[in-house]
Structures are given as structure tokens and as C-alpha cells.
Design an enzyme around this catalytic site. Structure first.
Site, PDB file in Angstrom:
ATOM      1  N   SER A 137       0.883  -1.164   0.000  1.00 22.73           N
ATOM      2  CA  SER A 137       0.000   0.000   0.000  1.00 22.73           C
ATOM      3  C   SER A 137       0.916   1.208   0.000  1.00 22.73           C
ATOM      4  O   SER A 137       2.107   1.078   0.318  1.00 22.73           O
ATOM      5  CB  SER A 137      -0.833  -0.007   1.286  1.00 22.73           C
ATOM      6  OG  SER A 137      -1.391   1.272   1.544  1.00 22.73           O
ATOM      7  N   TYR A 150      -2.069  -1.038  10.719  1.00 23.28           N
ATOM      8  CA  TYR A 150      -2.201  -1.445   9.308  1.00 23.28           C
ATOM      9  C   TYR A 150      -0.905  -1.135   8.569  1.00 23.28           C
ATOM     10  O   TYR A 150      -0.367  -1.977   7.842  1.00 23.28           O
ATOM     11  CB  TYR A 150      -3.384  -0.707   8.661  1.00 23.28           C
ATOM     12  CG  TYR A 150      -3.492  -0.938   7.157  1.00 23.28           C
ATOM     13  CD1 TYR A 150      -3.814  -2.196   6.659  1.00 23.28           C
ATOM     14  CD2 TYR A 150      -3.258   0.101   6.248  1.00 23.28           C
ATOM     15  CE1 TYR A 150      -3.905  -2.422   5.279  1.00 23.28           C
ATOM     16  CE2 TYR A 150      -3.355  -0.115   4.871  1.00 23.28           C
ATOM     17  CZ  TYR A 150      -3.682  -1.379   4.400  1.00 23.28           C
ATOM     18  OH  TYR A 150      -3.767  -1.590   3.042  1.00 23.28           O
TER      19      TYR A 150
HETATM   20  N1  LIG Z   1      -8.640  -0.344  -1.539  1.00 22.27           N
HETATM   21  C1  LIG Z   1      -7.633   0.396  -1.162  1.00 22.27           C
HETATM   22  O1  LIG Z   1      -7.765   1.623  -1.006  1.00 22.27           O
HETATM   23  C2  LIG Z   1      -6.267  -0.216  -0.937  1.00 22.27           C
HETATM   24  C3  LIG Z   1      -5.164   0.644  -0.867  1.00 22.27           C
HETATM   25  C4  LIG Z   1      -3.899   0.106  -0.650  1.00 22.27           C
HETATM   26  C5  LIG Z   1      -3.747  -1.259  -0.513  1.00 22.27           C
HETATM   27  N2  LIG Z   1      -4.839  -2.090  -0.577  1.00 22.27           N
HETATM   28  C6  LIG Z   1      -4.610  -3.524  -0.395  1.00 22.27           C
HETATM   29  O2  LIG Z   1      -5.135  -4.236  -1.492  1.00 22.27           O
HETATM   30  C7  LIG Z   1      -5.527  -5.547  -1.081  1.00 22.27           C
HETATM   31  C8  LIG Z   1      -6.922  -5.853  -1.593  1.00 22.27           C
HETATM   32  O3  LIG Z   1      -7.841  -4.969  -0.989  1.00 22.27           O
HETATM   33  P1  LIG Z   1      -9.193  -4.495  -1.699  1.00 22.27           P
HETATM   34  O4  LIG Z   1      -9.134  -3.019  -1.777  1.00 22.27           O
HETATM   35  O5  LIG Z   1      -9.462  -5.259  -2.914  1.00 22.27           O
HETATM   36  O6  LIG Z   1     -10.221  -4.842  -0.500  1.00 22.27           O
HETATM   37  P2  LIG Z   1     -11.577  -5.693  -0.458  1.00 22.27           P
HETATM   38  O7  LIG Z   1     -12.464  -5.359  -1.604  1.00 22.27           O
HETATM   39  O8  LIG Z   1     -12.106  -5.481   0.933  1.00 22.27           O
HETATM   40  O9  LIG Z   1     -11.067  -7.207  -0.617  1.00 22.27           O
HETATM   41  C9  LIG Z   1     -10.334  -7.833   0.400  1.00 22.27           C
HETATM   42  C10 LIG Z   1     -10.198  -9.317   0.115  1.00 22.27           C
HETATM   43  O10 LIG Z   1      -9.442  -9.913   1.184  1.00 22.27           O
HETATM   44  C11 LIG Z   1     -10.114 -11.066   1.635  1.00 22.27           C
HETATM   45  N3  LIG Z   1      -9.926 -11.296   3.061  1.00 22.27           N
HETATM   46  C12 LIG Z   1     -10.056 -10.414   4.075  1.00 22.27           C
HETATM   47  N4  LIG Z   1      -9.935 -11.045   5.257  1.00 22.27           N
HETATM   48  C13 LIG Z   1      -9.730 -12.362   4.979  1.00 22.27           C
HETATM   49  C14 LIG Z   1      -9.564 -13.532   5.773  1.00 22.27           C
HETATM   50  N5  LIG Z   1      -9.616 -13.499   7.114  1.00 22.27           N
HETATM   51  N6  LIG Z   1      -9.387 -14.716   5.152  1.00 22.27           N
HETATM   52  C15 LIG Z   1      -9.374 -14.790   3.801  1.00 22.27           C
HETATM   53  N7  LIG Z   1      -9.526 -13.728   2.994  1.00 22.27           N
HETATM   54  C16 LIG Z   1      -9.723 -12.531   3.590  1.00 22.27           C
HETATM   55  C17 LIG Z   1     -11.600 -10.804   1.362  1.00 22.27           C
HETATM   56  O11 LIG Z   1     -12.286 -12.051   1.191  1.00 22.27           O
HETATM   57  P3  LIG Z   1     -13.422 -12.634   2.167  1.00 22.27           P
HETATM   58  O12 LIG Z   1     -13.958 -11.482   2.975  1.00 22.27           O
HETATM   59  O13 LIG Z   1     -14.429 -13.261   1.254  1.00 22.27           O
HETATM   60  O14 LIG Z   1     -12.694 -13.645   3.003  1.00 22.27           O
HETATM   61  C18 LIG Z   1     -11.546 -10.030   0.058  1.00 22.27           C
HETATM   62  O15 LIG Z   1     -11.584 -10.911  -1.031  1.00 22.27           O
HETATM   63  C19 LIG Z   1      -5.374  -5.576   0.437  1.00 22.27           C
HETATM   64  O16 LIG Z   1      -4.168  -6.214   0.781  1.00 22.27           O
HETATM   65  C20 LIG Z   1      -5.299  -4.104   0.825  1.00 22.27           C
HETATM   66  O17 LIG Z   1      -4.571  -3.899   2.002  1.00 22.27           O
HETATM   67  C21 LIG Z   1      -6.094  -1.598  -0.790  1.00 22.27           C
END
Ligand SMILES: NC(=O)c1ccc[n+]([C@@H]2O[C@H](COP(=O)([O-])OP(=O)(O)OC[C@H]3O[C@@H](n4cnc5c(N)ncnc54)[C@H](OP(=O)(O)O)[C@@H]3O)[C@@H](O)[C@H]2O)c1
Length: 285
Positions: A137, A150
Site C-alpha cells: 500500500s 495497518y
Molecule cells: N482499496 C484500497 O484503497 C487499498 C489501498 C492500498 C492497498 N490495498 C490492499 O489491497 C488488497 C486488496 O484490498 P481491496 O481493496 O481489494 O479490499 P476488499 O475489496 O475489501 O477485498 C479484500 C479481500 O481480502 C479477503 N480477506 C479479508 N480477510 C480475509 C480472511 N480473514 N481470510 C481470507 N480472505 C480474507 C476478502 O475475502 P473474504 O472477505 O471473502 O474472506 C476479500 O476478497 C489488500 O491487501 C489491501 O490492504 C487496498
């Protein structure tokens, strides 16, 4: 690698960046193992695109991560593309964030990433081929106040990725770090759900801090238009299919506002900059 169908494993496949990446790699002809807890979503995806294998695992549970490790290591076809994407955020004053919540966050964002990587490396080493993509991130290089834990998980992901990249390059394995800024996914909703109660029950002393931060961040995000997860999935797809991917890819809002200044300023300068941007400069409670 020849014409054989390659296997990719993507964690966090049920939503956001992971889901988009599953679709892109499936369309490119990869066999894609999609890992998450919400199986219904991945099963549904697999009915629209060929080659998607839903795999249920709660990555906050070490026993389930071990089962996933076993599943990967025992597969006859090695995983040649690993996208360590699952992750979430919790917020709150460090003083008040419960330690069990921090441990759980580290299980999902860091320890499961390490264990799944350990499961994929033997197969990649044997092939002398593979790509590991780790989702960091912008907060992998600086930390917002009230989001230190985080940021700590993502700083650790950066360190693991940097060391591993150089460590496994001799075997033809590439390690790529992705540093997204703010992206419109369920990420924010999940963070609010996990931490709203904690923030509402916060010590009186922290109220002015939260209010100042909330106002400043509200103003900042009000000026931004957040791109969808396709922006990051496209970068992951490019990195995976490139002959020479970059070590790090950065994209999205907050890069200009925070990451670039972090790289330009010294520690003292950036500390002041962060305090000012988050409305906390000079605040006395
Ligand atoms: N969106 C942003 O602004 C942003 C910015 C920087 C970095 N990121 C990073 O990008 C990555 C993806 O995030 P996203 O934005 O796509 O978020 P998201 O839409 O909330 O997706 C998160 C994914 O992680 C899975 N997950 C969460 N807890 C879990 C658990 N206990 N066991 C298994 N799977 C789990 C969820 O699946 P289930 O709930 O179905 O298990 C979901 O598929 C993350 O690592 C996040 O830190 C996001």
C-alpha cells in the site's frame, strides 16, 4: 515457460482488486485458484469464466492457512503465479486497539502471506520460474495517524518482498510489490465495520484528535475521485505477463499527496507535513 496452462493462486479473490485480477488472469488462460472466505462469490465467478478453482480459507486462522499450505504443496501442477492480495485495515488510537485485533490483522496481512509464499516457492524453484506479487500500500512507506498497525503490516510486506526479490532472483523467480493509493473497493467499508465501535468508545482525550483527523481526511478525500480496482488489477496483469516486471508499482490517489513527499522529505520534514495534512499540527488537548 512453454504453452502449458499455468496455475495462478490469488488470495482475496472474492472482492475488489483480487476479484478483478482473477477475471483478468482467467481470461488470459491461466488456471486460477481463488482463495477467500466468501466462496459463493468465487463459485459465481467460476460459472462465468473458465479455469477458476474456488478455495475456501480463513487466513486469520493459522490452522486453515496450514491446510492451504498442504493443498498447495501437494498439487501436481505447481503454482507459477502467486498474488498475495488478501488484506484489510483496522483503525484507532494505538493505546486502544486490542492486541487480539492486531494479532488477527498480522495473521491475514502478513503471516498468511509468508506461509502461502513458502508453499509456492518449492514448485517455483523446481521450475526455475515464477512470479510472486505482494499487495502492499502507499501505507507501506509511511503511516497515517490512527492507522499505525495497518501500516506496520504493510511495512513488513515491503521488507519481506525486498529481501525475497533478491534472494530468489537466482532461481528465475520474480517478486513484485504493488503499492496502491486509495481504491474504490469494499476495503473502506470493512475497515469502518471492524473499527467504528472502537473509535466511538474512545477515551475523551482522543475525541479532538479524531475530529481534527476526520475533518482533514474528509476534505482530502472530498477532492479525490477514487479509481476502481481495475486500475490495480491491470498493473498486476502487466507485471505477471511482462518479461521484466518492475520491482515496485505504485498507482492511485494519495501517491502524489503522501508517497512522493515521503520520498522527497527528511523524517522531520515529513512528520510535520503529515501532521499538517491530517489537521493535527499544533493541536493541544
Ligand atoms: N482499496 C484500497 O484503497 C487499498 C489501498 C492500498 C492497498 N490495498 C490492499 O489491497 C488488497 C486488496 O484490498 P481491496 O481493496 O481489494 O479490499 P476488499 O475489496 O475489501 O477485498 C479484500 C479481500 O481480502 C479477503 N480477506 C479479508 N480477510 C480475509 C480472511 N480473514 N481470510 C481470507 N480472505 C480474507 C476478502 O475475502 P473474504 O472477505 O471473502 O474472506 C476479500 O476478497 C489488500 O491487501 C489491501 O490492504 C487496498
Amino acid at each position: 515457460m512453454g504453452e502449458r496452462k499455468q496455475t495462478a493462486l490469488i488470495t482475496g479473490a472474492s472482492s475488489g482488486i483480487g476479484r478483478e485480477t482473477v477475471i483478468r488472469l482467467a481470461k488470459r488462460g491461466y488456471r486460477v485458484i481463488g482463495v477467500a472466505r466468501r466462496m459463493d462469490r468465487i463459485v459465481q465467478l467460476s460459472s462465468h469464466f473458465d479455469g477458476i478453482i474456488p478455495k475456501k480459507a480463513d487466513l486469520s486462522r493459522p490452522d486453515e492457512v496450514e491446510s492451504l499450505y498442504k493443498y498447495i504443496i501437494e498439487r501436481s501442477e505447481p503454482v507459477t503465479v502467486l498474488v498475495n492480495n488478501a488484506g484489510y485495515s483496522i483503525r484507532g488510537a494505538l493505546e486502544e486497539v486490542p492486541l487480539h485485533g492486531i494479532r488477527r490483522l498480522f495473521e491475514v496481512n502478513l503471516f498468511s502471506l509468508i506461509r502461502i509464499t513458502q508453499a509456492c516457492l518449492p514448485g517455483m524453484r523446481e521450475q526455475r520460474y515464477g512470479t510472486i506479487v505482494n499487495l502492499s500500500s502507499v501505507a507501506g512507506k509511511f503511516a497515517f495517524p490512527m492507522s499505525g498497525v495497518y501500516a506496520a503490516t504493510k511495512h513488513a510486506v515491503e521488507a519481506i518482498s525486498d529481501a525475497l526479490r533478491v534472494e530468489v532472483r537466482p532461481f528465475g523467480i520474480r517478486v513484485v510489490t504493488i503499492r496502491p493509493g486509495a481504491i474504490a473497493t469494499e476495503f473502506n467499508e470493512v475497515a469502518n465495520r471492524m473499527t467504528n465501535e472502537l473509535v466511538q468508545q474512545s477515551e475523551e482525550d482522543y475525541r479532538p484528535v479524531q475530529e481534527a483527523l476526520g475533518t482533514a481526511m474528509g476534505r482530502l478525500f472530498g477532492q479525490l475521485s477514487l479509481p476502481g480496482p481495475g486500475l490495480i488489477a491491470e498493473i498486476i496483469e502487466k507485471a505477471v505477463t511482462s518479461d521484466s516486471p518492475k520491482p515496485v508499482y505504485t498507482a492511485g490517489p494519495l501517491v502524489k499527496e503522501f508517497l512522493e513527499p515521503r520520498f522527497k522529505m527528511d523524517d522531520e520534514g515529513f512528520d510535520r507535513y503529515m501532521a499538517e495534512k491530517t489537521g493535527l499540527l499544533g493541536l493541544k488537548v
